[in-house]
Design an enzyme around this catalytic site. Structure first.
Site, PDB file in Angstrom:
ATOM      1  N   ASP A 118       0.858  -1.195   0.000  1.00 14.99           N
ATOM      2  CA  ASP A 118       0.000   0.000   0.000  1.00 14.99           C
ATOM      3  C   ASP A 118       0.889   1.238   0.000  1.00 14.99           C
ATOM      4  OD1 ASP A 118      -1.772   2.113   0.609  1.00 14.99           O
ATOM      5  OD2 ASP A 118      -3.088   0.756   1.711  1.00 14.99           O
ATOM      6  N   ASP A 154       4.333  -0.705  -8.622  1.00 13.36           N
ATOM      7  CA  ASP A 154       4.037   0.051  -9.847  1.00 13.36           C
ATOM      8  C   ASP A 154       3.905   1.531  -9.535  1.00 13.36           C
ATOM      9  OD1 ASP A 154       1.498  -0.231  -8.475  1.00 13.36           O
ATOM     10  OD2 ASP A 154       0.596   0.590 -10.301  1.00 13.36           O
ATOM     11  N   TYR A 193      -1.767  -8.031  -8.165  1.00 12.74           N
ATOM     12  CA  TYR A 193      -1.737  -6.610  -8.490  1.00 12.74           C
ATOM     13  C   TYR A 193      -0.786  -6.325  -9.652  1.00 12.74           C
ATOM     14  CZ  TYR A 193      -4.508  -4.987  -4.513  1.00 12.74           C
ATOM     15  OH  TYR A 193      -5.525  -4.742  -3.637  1.00 12.74           O
ATOM     16  N   GLU A 194       0.334  -7.011  -9.666  1.00 12.93           N
ATOM     17  CA  GLU A 194       1.312  -6.794 -10.729  1.00 12.93           C
ATOM     18  C   GLU A 194       0.711  -7.119 -12.096  1.00 12.93           C
ATOM     19  OE1 GLU A 194       5.870  -8.126 -11.947  1.00 12.93           O
ATOM     20  OE2 GLU A 194       4.961  -8.824 -10.075  1.00 12.93           O
TER      21      GLU A 194
END
Length: 215
Positions: A118, A154, A193-194
């Site tokens: 996060d 990211d 998430y990637e």
């Protein structure tokens, strides 16, 4: 974004106590006994739904893996993956990473992974970022002399913040990728998430760092 509660999640964590450690303080300095085999110990902090952790454990049976996640609705997804795979080298902890030194002895951990943490973009939340100086102090304490910190995101601002934080702590960068997916790295295992962010065209950043005074 509010996380959806998964019905029966808390009971499931209790039911599968062979995978989810309810008393991690009691295993401090003797995690090899919990695993039943003395192997290098790698820890992922903020493992999310566990895709990265499980895939790493499948590919590297000679390494013991611990995944840390605080959110019940998230860690149960990782547990479901572990139930299906039944990997002997995976254990899960539902704890706050701020108390890392309560669960691991000095030099007990060989590697720490921070994967798509996060970003906590607001300045008032800086202390919650997993690359904030207080967290780095904990990592330095529990990592062994050859220990490394693997960080991937990211979020460019978080990455820049983290590089500054590493520098201020005197860490050395062993690897640095400003566009991981367009680099020569061949063994990259993606998190949920990637995969999501990379499909949107987001650049993926990664660095591997260590504490020189530990070497």
């Amino acid at each position: 974004m509010r996380l959806r509660n998964k019905p029966g999640a808390e009971n499931k964590l209790i039911e599968f106590g062979q995978y989810v450690v309810s008393n991690p303080e009691e295993w401090k300095s003797k995690w090899h006994e919990r695993f039943g085999k003395k192997q290098p110990l790698h820890v992922e902090i903020g493992m999310g739904k566990g895709r990265f952790l499980i895939e790493m454990a499948k590919q590297n049976p000679e390494i013991n893996y611990i995944g840390i996640e605080l959110q019940t609705s998230v860690i149960v997804s990782a547990l479901e993956k572990q139930i299906e795979e039944d990997l002997p080298n995976v254990q899960l902890l539902q704890v706050n990473a701020q108390n890392l030194q309560s669960y691991f002895d000095k030099g007990e951990v060989d590697r720490i992974y921070l994967t798509f943490s996060d970003p906590w973009p607001k300045n008032r939340h800086e202390k919650r970022r997993l690359t904030y100086k207080d967290f780095l102090f904990s990592y330095e304490t529990v990592l062994d002399e050859q220990g490394e910190l693997h960080f991937k995101t990211d979020n460019q601002k978080l990455f820049e913040y983290s590089l500054i934080s590493f520098s201020e702590k005197g860490m050395i960068l062993k690897e640095l990728y400003l566009d991981l997916h367009n680099s020569d790295v061949e063994d990259n295992i993606m998190t949920e998430y990637e995969e999501k962010f990379s499909k949107k065209g987001n650049r993926i950043y990664k660095t591997v760092a260590y504490f020189p005074n530990k070497k």
